[in-house]
Write an enzyme that holds these catalytic residues in place. Structure first.
Site, PDB file in Angstrom:
ATOM      1  N   SER A 184       2.511 -37.668  18.824  1.00 40.85           N
ATOM      2  CA  SER A 184       2.028 -38.753  17.964  1.00 40.85           C
ATOM      3  C   SER A 184       3.139 -39.766  17.682  1.00 40.85           C
ATOM      4  CB  SER A 184       1.535 -38.193  16.634  1.00 40.85           C
ATOM      5  OG  SER A 184       0.528 -37.237  16.835  1.00 40.85           O
TER       6      SER A 184
HETATM    7  N1  SAH Z   1       1.749 -32.498  16.812  1.00 42.85           N
HETATM    8  C1  SAH Z   1       1.987 -32.697  18.200  1.00 42.85           C
HETATM    9  C2  SAH Z   1       0.931 -33.565  18.836  1.00 42.85           C
HETATM   10  C3  SAH Z   1       0.051 -32.714  19.578  1.00 42.85           C
HETATM   11  S1  SAH Z   1      -1.236 -33.467  20.526  1.00 42.85           S
HETATM   12  C4  SAH Z   1       3.353 -33.238  18.464  1.00 42.85           C
HETATM   13  O1  SAH Z   1       4.048 -33.644  17.549  1.00 42.85           O
HETATM   14  O2  SAH Z   1       3.706 -33.229  19.625  1.00 42.85           O
HETATM   15  C5  SAH Z   1      -2.549 -32.359  20.076  1.00 42.85           C
HETATM   16  C6  SAH Z   1      -2.348 -30.916  20.410  1.00 42.85           C
HETATM   17  O3  SAH Z   1      -3.502 -30.213  19.986  1.00 42.85           O
HETATM   18  C7  SAH Z   1      -2.192 -30.634  21.904  1.00 42.85           C
HETATM   19  O4  SAH Z   1      -1.023 -29.917  22.126  1.00 42.85           O
HETATM   20  C8  SAH Z   1      -3.435 -29.806  22.231  1.00 42.85           C
HETATM   21  O5  SAH Z   1      -3.227 -28.854  23.259  1.00 42.85           O
HETATM   22  C9  SAH Z   1      -3.720 -29.148  20.903  1.00 42.85           C
HETATM   23  N2  SAH Z   1      -5.084 -28.638  20.740  1.00 42.85           N
HETATM   24  C10 SAH Z   1      -6.254 -29.131  21.226  1.00 42.85           C
HETATM   25  N3  SAH Z   1      -7.287 -28.356  20.851  1.00 42.85           N
HETATM   26  C11 SAH Z   1      -6.774 -27.345  20.114  1.00 42.85           C
HETATM   27  C12 SAH Z   1      -7.335 -26.206  19.464  1.00 42.85           C
HETATM   28  N4  SAH Z   1      -8.643 -25.938  19.482  1.00 42.85           N
HETATM   29  N5  SAH Z   1      -6.489 -25.361  18.814  1.00 42.85           N
HETATM   30  C13 SAH Z   1      -5.152 -25.591  18.785  1.00 42.85           C
HETATM   31  N6  SAH Z   1      -4.572 -26.647  19.385  1.00 42.85           N
HETATM   32  C14 SAH Z   1      -5.365 -27.516  20.037  1.00 42.85           C
END
Ligand code: SAH
Length: 218
Positions: free
Chosen positions: A69
């Site tokens: 993000s």
């Molecule tokens: N907070 C992160 C941004 C992550 S992007 C950072 O700072 O990098 C969103 C993330 O949510 C991805 O890694 C994706 O794999 C995860 N995600 C998607 N669906 C999910 C679920 N059902 N449970 C857990 N994680 C999930």
């Protein structure tokens, strides 16, 4: 660009400038959020080819079709959650771990529990966080189920967009606990809710764009 200075100093200076710009633009407010964004070396969380963009305020690809993000979004979510030192926080969507590290700077790293759906991401991130000295708890799983073993949480947030707040995550909040999440499918809104004795007090905080949450019923 580099005048023979130490690269880490250059990264730190760039980070400081980025955070000051976010404060001036009114995008982040709380002292703890500002200090946390200044402390976390975002360049350590992005793929090597992207380190020069690490301190631009925008999302970046991190592999596996996921993104880290933008700093203003991470900061705004920390502000909205009103996090205090010592609180226990559940994160859904660890990704590269940047947001978790910022949260950990505020509440203390032993207090952050993060669930990631993609096993390879979770594995890489666990290693990265450990290398950087963050003692954040990362588990592979479907965030729709939260992480019941460590409930109740003072706060929780999603870094992926869900059609609705996952019931289990809301259940795992204490009364008075806060949750922030991007909700919606085609269009998403950042929603904050506070858990009360008889439900949730919700407020909307504008349009956002996050990767969709996987698993659950979808
Ligand atoms: N907070 C992160 C941004 C992550 S992007 C950072 O700072 O990098 C969103 C993330 O949510 C991805 O890694 C994706 O794999 C995860 N995600 C998607 N669906 C999910 C679920 N059902 N449970 C857990 N994680 C999930």
């Amino acid at each position: 660009m580099f005048w023979g200075g130490d690269a880490d100093d250059d990264f730190e200076a760039a980070r400081e400038r980025m955070v000051e710009a976010l404060v001036e633009a009114g995008r982040i407010e709380r002292d703890s959020t500002i200090a946390a964004l200044k402390a976390v070396p975002r360049h350590e969380f992005v793929p090597e080819a992207r380190t020069n963009s690490a301190y631009a305020d925008r999302p970046l690809p991190i592999g596996s079709n996921q993104t880290i993000s933008a700093p203003h979004m991470v900061g705004a979510m920390c502000d909205l959650l009103d996090l205090d030192a010592g609180e226990t926080v559940l994160e859904i969507g660890t990704g590269c771990g940047y947001h978790a590290a910022v949260t950990a700077e505020i509440v203390g790293d032993d207090n952050v529990y993060s669930v990631e759906y993609v096993p390879e991401l979770a594995e890489d991130t666990r290693e990265r966080l450990a290398d950087l000295g963050y003692d954040i708890h990362v588990r592979v799983g479907d965030g729709h189920e939260g992480w019941p073993e460590h409930a109740p949480y003072d706060a929780a947030y999603l870094t992926c967009a869900a059609p609705e707040l996952p019931e289990a995550v809301v259940d795992q909040l204490r009364v008075g606990g806060r949750i922030v999440a991007p909700l919606g499918t085609a269009r998403q809104t950042l929603v904050k809710a506070v858990k009360t004795e008889d439900g949730l007090d919700r407020e909307s905080h504008g349009a956002v764009r996050f990767v969709p949450m996987q698993g659950g019923d979808s």
